[in-house]
Scaffold this motif. Structure first.
Motif, short mmCIF file in Angstrom:
data_model
loop_
_atom_site.label_atom_id
_atom_site.label_comp_id
_atom_site.label_asym_id
_atom_site.label_seq_id
_atom_site.Cartn_x
_atom_site.Cartn_y
_atom_site.Cartn_z
N GLY A 290 0.82 -1.21 0.00
CA GLY A 290 0.00 0.00 0.00
C GLY A 290 0.85 1.26 0.00
O GLY A 290 0.51 2.25 -0.66
N ALA A 291 1.99 1.23 0.73
CA ALA A 291 2.87 2.39 0.75
C ALA A 291 3.49 2.66 -0.62
O ALA A 291 3.64 3.81 -1.03
N VAL A 292 3.83 1.57 -1.33
CA VAL A 292 4.36 1.75 -2.69
C VAL A 292 3.30 2.38 -3.59
O VAL A 292 3.59 3.29 -4.38
N ALA A 293 2.05 1.88 -3.47
CA ALA A 293 0.97 2.47 -4.26
C ALA A 293 0.78 3.94 -3.91
O ALA A 293 0.53 4.78 -4.79
N LEU A 294 0.94 4.27 -2.63
CA LEU A 294 0.81 5.66 -2.20
C LEU A 294 1.93 6.51 -2.77
O LEU A 294 1.72 7.66 -3.19
N LEU A 295 3.14 5.96 -2.81
CA LEU A 295 4.27 6.68 -3.38
C LEU A 295 4.06 6.94 -4.87
O LEU A 295 4.35 8.04 -5.37
N VAL A 296 3.55 5.91 -5.57
CA VAL A 296 3.26 6.09 -6.99
C VAL A 296 2.22 7.19 -7.18
O VAL A 296 2.32 8.03 -8.09
N GLY A 297 1.21 7.23 -6.31
CA GLY A 297 0.21 8.29 -6.38
C GLY A 297 0.82 9.65 -6.15
O GLY A 297 0.46 10.64 -6.81
N GLY A 298 1.78 9.74 -5.21
CA GLY A 298 2.45 11.01 -4.96
C GLY A 298 3.25 11.48 -6.16
O GLY A 298 3.28 12.68 -6.48
N VAL A 299 3.90 10.53 -6.84
CA VAL A 299 4.62 10.88 -8.06
C VAL A 299 3.65 11.42 -9.12
O VAL A 299 3.95 12.38 -9.84
N GLY A 300 2.47 10.82 -9.19
CA GLY A 300 1.46 11.30 -10.13
C GLY A 300 1.01 12.72 -9.81
O GLY A 300 0.82 13.54 -10.72
N VAL A 301 0.86 13.03 -8.51
CA VAL A 301 0.48 14.39 -8.12
C VAL A 301 1.58 15.37 -8.51
O VAL A 301 1.32 16.47 -9.03
N ALA A 302 2.84 15.00 -8.22
CA ALA A 302 3.96 15.88 -8.57
C ALA A 302 4.01 16.13 -10.07
O ALA A 302 4.22 17.27 -10.53
N ASN A 303 3.81 15.07 -10.85
CA ASN A 303 3.82 15.23 -12.31
C ASN A 303 2.69 16.15 -12.77
O ASN A 303 2.88 17.02 -13.63
N THR A 304 1.52 15.98 -12.18
CA THR A 304 0.38 16.84 -12.53
C THR A 304 0.67 18.30 -12.21
O THR A 304 0.36 19.21 -13.00
N MET A 305 1.29 18.55 -11.05
CA MET A 305 1.56 19.92 -10.66
C MET A 305 2.63 20.56 -11.54
O MET A 305 2.56 21.74 -11.87
N VAL A 306 3.65 19.80 -11.93
CA VAL A 306 4.69 20.35 -12.81
C VAL A 306 4.08 20.74 -14.16
O VAL A 306 4.34 21.82 -14.71
N ILE A 307 3.25 19.85 -14.70
CA ILE A 307 2.60 20.16 -15.98
C ILE A 307 1.68 21.36 -15.83
O ILE A 307 1.58 22.22 -16.72
N SER A 308 1.00 21.45 -14.69
CA SER A 308 0.09 22.57 -14.45
C SER A 308 0.86 23.89 -14.45
O SER A 308 0.40 24.90 -14.99
N VAL A 309 2.06 23.90 -13.84
CA VAL A 309 2.87 25.12 -13.82
C VAL A 309 3.29 25.51 -15.24
O VAL A 309 3.23 26.69 -15.63
N LEU A 310 3.69 24.54 -16.04
CA LEU A 310 4.12 24.83 -17.41
C LEU A 310 2.96 25.36 -18.26
O LEU A 310 3.15 26.25 -19.10
N GLU A 311 1.79 24.82 -18.06
CA GLU A 311 0.64 25.23 -18.86
C GLU A 311 0.08 26.58 -18.43
O GLU A 311 -0.63 27.24 -19.20
N ARG A 312 0.35 26.98 -17.19
CA ARG A 312 -0.29 28.19 -16.66
C ARG A 312 0.71 29.32 -16.43
O ARG A 312 0.56 30.15 -15.55
N ARG A 313 1.77 29.34 -17.23
CA ARG A 313 2.78 30.39 -17.09
C ARG A 313 2.17 31.78 -17.33
O ARG A 313 2.51 32.75 -16.64
N SER A 314 1.29 31.86 -18.32
CA SER A 314 0.67 33.17 -18.60
C SER A 314 -0.17 33.64 -17.42
O SER A 314 -0.17 34.83 -17.05
N GLU A 315 -0.89 32.70 -16.81
CA GLU A 315 -1.69 33.06 -15.63
C GLU A 315 -0.81 33.53 -14.49
O GLU A 315 -1.11 34.52 -13.80
N ILE A 316 0.33 32.84 -14.32
CA ILE A 316 1.26 33.23 -13.26
C ILE A 316 1.82 34.63 -13.54
O ILE A 316 1.91 35.49 -12.65
N GLY A 317 2.21 34.90 -14.82
CA GLY A 317 2.74 36.22 -15.17
C GLY A 317 1.72 37.32 -14.96
O GLY A 317 2.05 38.41 -14.46
N LEU A 318 0.46 37.03 -15.30
CA LEU A 318 -0.59 38.03 -15.11
C LEU A 318 -0.79 38.34 -13.63
O LEU A 318 -0.92 39.50 -13.23
N ARG A 319 -0.81 37.30 -12.81
CA ARG A 319 -0.99 37.52 -11.37
C ARG A 319 0.19 38.28 -10.77
O ARG A 319 0.01 39.14 -9.91
#
Length: 408
Positions: A290-319
């Protein structure tokens, strides 16, 4: 002139602080705009938490059922059995051991069983001699079921008449291995080369599991037909709960005063502790999965957040251009990561709880979900969310407004 310049100087502006409600709103922006991606990322976390909750819950429910069963049958049963001599040979318990233990004041009941080593059990004479199915033959006293809490699934127990004749009672596992579904006058098995009629079949005996794979015959017929020497190998003793430890300390010396070191004394709680140790080792293994599955899920969250930052650069610049500080940008993306993990953790707790309750209900067990497992699961998801979202949040905060706005 200097006074006029000093008077017209613009005041220093301080960025507005974000209230908790503002943090939640801006943190949820990415989840609302990309719901499918957020769902899949949260699902990874949910699977890990559900696995951990389910493993702990099912294991705890099984232990609670075992405790309930033992409590219903009574935990005041002490087992006295023959050990080994100093030379490593099988020791013999004195024939008088049963009568001597009965004289102990707090002892309420004593019953004996003796393993008849040379009496092999077969369904018929046609079965090859090597195929013993691991079954044993025991000579048993008439009061054995009442002492160990055994019940009959089929037929009857031995009585003053049948204990003198070739009649046998099968343990639950023994009946299954021999292919005997019910007791009856036409049902026979071969014990020590002689045919015995099956008069009863026991239910599983939690406090004396060795009887489950045994064929039980009367004490007199064992001596007459199976060359039984009359020495008991196991004594089952019921005693007062308050005097349990005191009686346990004197049982070995009472059963065999000349060689108390050749007597082994145990009780159901000892077997329970061994079972729980095995269960805990197995639970630890599954929790690792279960801990391994949880770690894999955490990697998925990190990947999602990195992609989110790349996609929302314009939003970040505007803010940033509108006055948002680096700390507020970090807070926004860290809050988004924590929300994503919290949603996955809550879903995992619900799934794990549902699985545990459903399985416990199916098995007829009490559903037990330790509070520390639920709290620990949620804490783990928040920790993983914080770790997974920290780097993307810092990366987003370091983007300059001009660089972010220039990104197509």
């Amino acid at each position: 002139m200097a006074a006029v310049i000093e008077h017209t100087r613009l005041p220093k502006l301080t960025p507005a602080r974000m209230k908790p409600g503002d943090v939640l709103r801006v943190g949820a922006v990415g989840l609302r705009t990309r719901p499918l991606r957020a769902f899949l990322s949260a699902l990874g976390i949910a699977i890990g938490i559900a696995a951990m909750i389910g493993v702990v819950g099912i294991s705890s429910s099984s232990g609670a059922e075992l405790d309930r069963t033992l409590s219903a049958l009574g935990t005041n049963l002490l087992t006295v059995s023959s050990g080994h001599t100093l030379m490593g040979e099988q020791a013999k318990m004195p024939v008088e051991a049963e009568a001597m233990i009965e004289r102990i004041g707090p002892v309420q009941a004593v019953s004996a069983a003796a393993k008849v080593g040379d009496a092999k059990v077969y369904r018929s004479e046609e079965v090859p001699k090597a195929q013993t199915n691991g079954l044993s033959t025991y000579a048993a006293r008439l009061d054995l079921p009442a002492t160990v809490g055994a019940t009959l699934r089929s037929g009857t127990w031995l009585n003053a008449a049948t204990e003198r004749y070739p009649a046998a009672v099968l343990g639950s596992s023994a009946a299954q291995r021999l292919g005997v579904g019910a007791a009856g006058p036409d049902t026979q098995v071969v014990v020590g080369g002689k045919r015995f009629t099956v008069v009863g079949i026991l239910d599983p005996v939690p406090l004396a599991e060795e009887l489950d794979s045994a064929v039980l015959v009367g004490w007199p017929v064992a001596a007459a037909e199976l060359d039984f020497d009359g020495y008991p190998t196991t004594l089952y003793t019921r005693t007062e709960e308050a005097s349990l430890e005191t009686v346990r300390s004197v049982l070995a010396g009472t059963a065999n005063p000349e060689a108390p070191n050749e007597i082994d004394v145990s009780r159901p709680s000892d077997a329970l502790a061994a079972k729980q140790a095995t269960s805990q080792a197995f639970t630890g293994l599954l929790l690792g999965v279960g801990a391994v599955a949880l770690l894999v899920g955490g990697v998925g969250v990190a990947n999602t957040m990195v992609i989110s930052v790349l996609e929302r650069r314009s939003e970040i610049g505007l803010r940033r251009s509108l006055g948002a500080t680096r700390g507020q940008i970090r807070t926004q993306f860290l809050a988004e990561s924590l929300l994503l993990s919290a949603l996955g953790g809550a879903g995992g707790v619900l799934i794990g709880t549902g699985v545990t309750m459903g399985y416990a209900l199916y098995q007829g067990w009490p559903a037990v979900i330790p509070g520390w497992a639920t709290a620990g699961g949620l804490a783990a998801t928040l920790a993983i969310g914080a770790v997974a979202g920290l780097y993307p949040a810092v990366r987003a905060s370091r983007l300059s407004p001009t660089e972010a706005l220039a990104t197509p």
